[in-house]
Enzyme design. Sequence first.
Site, PDB file in Angstrom:
ATOM      1  N   SER A 145      12.950  -0.273 -28.140  1.00 41.02           N
ATOM      2  CA  SER A 145      12.506  -1.543 -28.704  1.00 41.02           C
ATOM      3  C   SER A 145      12.460  -1.400 -30.237  1.00 41.02           C
ATOM      4  O   SER A 145      13.420  -0.884 -30.813  1.00 41.02           O
ATOM      5  CB  SER A 145      11.153  -1.917 -28.086  1.00 41.02           C
ATOM      6  OG  SER A 145      10.874  -3.267 -28.268  1.00 41.02           O
ATOM      7  N   ASP A 404      17.400  -7.917 -19.893  1.00 39.03           N
ATOM      8  CA  ASP A 404      16.324  -7.844 -20.877  1.00 39.03           C
ATOM      9  C   ASP A 404      16.373  -9.047 -21.824  1.00 39.03           C
ATOM     10  O   ASP A 404      17.402  -9.272 -22.468  1.00 39.03           O
ATOM     11  CB  ASP A 404      16.502  -6.539 -21.673  1.00 39.03           C
ATOM     12  CG  ASP A 404      15.431  -6.340 -22.735  1.00 39.03           C
ATOM     13  OD1 ASP A 404      14.490  -7.155 -22.805  1.00 39.03           O
ATOM     14  OD2 ASP A 404      15.546  -5.348 -23.493  1.00 39.03           O
ATOM     15  N   HIS A 429      13.896  -4.208 -20.065  1.00 40.76           N
ATOM     16  CA  HIS A 429      13.614  -3.594 -21.366  1.00 40.76           C
ATOM     17  C   HIS A 429      13.237  -2.114 -21.201  1.00 40.76           C
ATOM     18  O   HIS A 429      12.355  -1.794 -20.404  1.00 40.76           O
ATOM     19  CB  HIS A 429      12.433  -4.364 -21.966  1.00 40.76           C
ATOM     20  CG  HIS A 429      12.250  -4.228 -23.451  1.00 40.76           C
ATOM     21  ND1 HIS A 429      13.250  -4.432 -24.358  1.00 40.76           N
ATOM     22  CD2 HIS A 429      11.142  -3.929 -24.173  1.00 40.76           C
ATOM     23  CE1 HIS A 429      12.771  -4.278 -25.586  1.00 40.76           C
ATOM     24  NE2 HIS A 429      11.493  -3.958 -25.504  1.00 40.76           N
TER      25      HIS A 429
END
Length: 463
Positions: A145, A404, A429
């Site tokens: 991320s 995602d 994710h």
Amino acid sequence: MIWPAIVFLRAFCTANQPEEMLYLQAGYFIEHFTVPLDHINGDPGLISIKTLLHIGDPNGPLFVYTGNEGPIEDFFYIAGWLVYTLGPYYNATVAFIEHRYYGDSIPNPLNYAYLNTDQALLDYAQIIMQLKPSESTPVVVFGGSYGGMLSAYFRIKFPHLIDGAIASSGPVLEYLDKEGIGIMYQTTQDYFDVYPNCAFNINDGFNILDNFAQNSYTWNGLSSIFQTCTPITSSSQVLALEDWISNALETMAQYNYPYPAQVMGYLPAFPVNVSCSIIGVYSTPVKNMWRTLQGLAKVAALVYNSTGTASCYNPWDNSTNQAMLSWGYQICTELMIPEGSYGVPYDMFPSRPYDFVSFNASCYQTYGVYPNPEWYPINYGFTPFYVNSLKNLSNVVFSWGSEDPWQTGCLKEAPNNNVRVIRINGGAHLLDLRRPNRNDPQSVINARNSEQSLIEQWIGWSG
Ligand SMILES: *[C@@H]1O[C@H](CO)[C@@H](O)[C@H](O)[C@H]1NC(C)=O
Ligand SMILES: *[C@@H]1O[C@H](CO)[C@@H](O)[C@H](O)[C@H]1NC(C)=O
Ligand SMILES: *[C@@H]1O[C@H](CO)[C@@H](O)[C@H](O)[C@H]1NC(C)=O
Ligand SMILES: *[C@@H]1O[C@H](CO)[C@@H](O)[C@H](O)[C@H]1NC(C)=O
Ligand SMILES: *[C@@H]1O[C@H](CO)[C@@H](O)[C@H](O)[C@H]1NC(C)=O
Ligand SMILES: *[C@@H]1O[C@H](CO)[C@@H](O)[C@H](O)[C@H]1NC(C)=O
């Protein structure tokens, strides 16, 4: 309300007490590194950076997790593949380095002037120099991320300090989605893919709420269905309730893992599918407005009452914590993360167009700064023409999950053959960074295998 901040951070807002001690069981301890608060000019003092550290074989590699926007323990818990598989297998020294201005790594006094990615990368660089047992120790950085964005930036800026980077689900190009359409579009797609009426029924629910927001005689009924701690007394509270439900739906798409997972409390396996089965029960055989809303309330409870301990909800609670303030500053300066929702046909959510002008004004109001959209592409080379600007980048894996919501901003095409883009079909994710699980799809097993063989090339390992 700066709700992109909440979206990015929401997985990490609830600390799970027992998990915080997991690092001890895994052979890690806490070490604080004192580094300059201003690496570039040197003067305003020092900052202490928390690190979770495992000492491995002095001849082994050094693996470093470049911490994101929250307490470092949260990312330690997510990156189980590094902690439980790669670290032990290569006898690596492994460090999870906290990002400055998050968790316990807060400067005193708090002055946001030194909160930017350049200073954070220099923290990692300095700590890596201290941790390397020898000049020839190979180093690989990992992140997911925002942490994945940082691990890629690190290889871009400091190719002489590390041998490679794994950047999982890092939305390095998110800023190019200027209207912020992609995140809620992909979220909607995930519900639609379970069955199309799942997304349409959710959209019905939002339309009903839009309508009820204008009709105060419905507010008592809404307060009771959604178990609000105080009764709804204004239409803006109904709109806040909509955002609260949207948040839950996006969270479940983001973490739609094939097994139960401890994110935001406890999510069931395939929470999107579970939500759609709830929606199905409440919207058939006959449609009824209140039943549709009851369905949405049940779905939101999967996220907000996963521990079964909530006695009521505060959907319009706008309290902030330090992580949200720090992240708010970052997205108000160098990091652009536009996020909006636009309703049918773009997505199933209420219409909340991304409004840069009011965002810009709120940044000034909150922090006394304005966003600087020019700086980011210049600084790291993630321009629309990155294939050219990053033509000499090497040894980075950019992985992304096809389900995602953040895939919008992930790299889809490698700039050259020394950089690898890995699509994880059906992946949510950060799936590849997580500890391997017997319910993993073949796509993530393949992704980890490819990543691992590249790591072996980078560190010159021959088993
Ligand atoms: C890790 O260390 C053990 C014991 O020293 C050794 O047997 C093993 O080969 C090492 N593994 C690697 C990948 O070097
Ligand atoms: C969940 O929904 C997806 C469609 O997005 C489907 O491929 C998958 O098989 C479903 N999983 C379960 C366990 O029902
Ligand atoms: C949360 O879950 C528990 C256990 O299922 C339930 O007793 C409680 O009423 C729920 N809270 C709310 C606000 O619905
Ligand atoms: C938070 O909400 C309260 C009540 O709705 C409002 O009075 C206050 O101004 C809000 N604070 C912020 C920072 O938006
Ligand atoms: C943000 O607002 C300020 C003050 O109105 C303005 O000078 C600046 O150009 C705006 N930023 C952008 C990127 O438009
Ligand atoms: C950079 O990339 C170009 C084009 O791919 C290539 O010709 C050149 O040799 C590369 N330079 C270095 C230093 O790797």
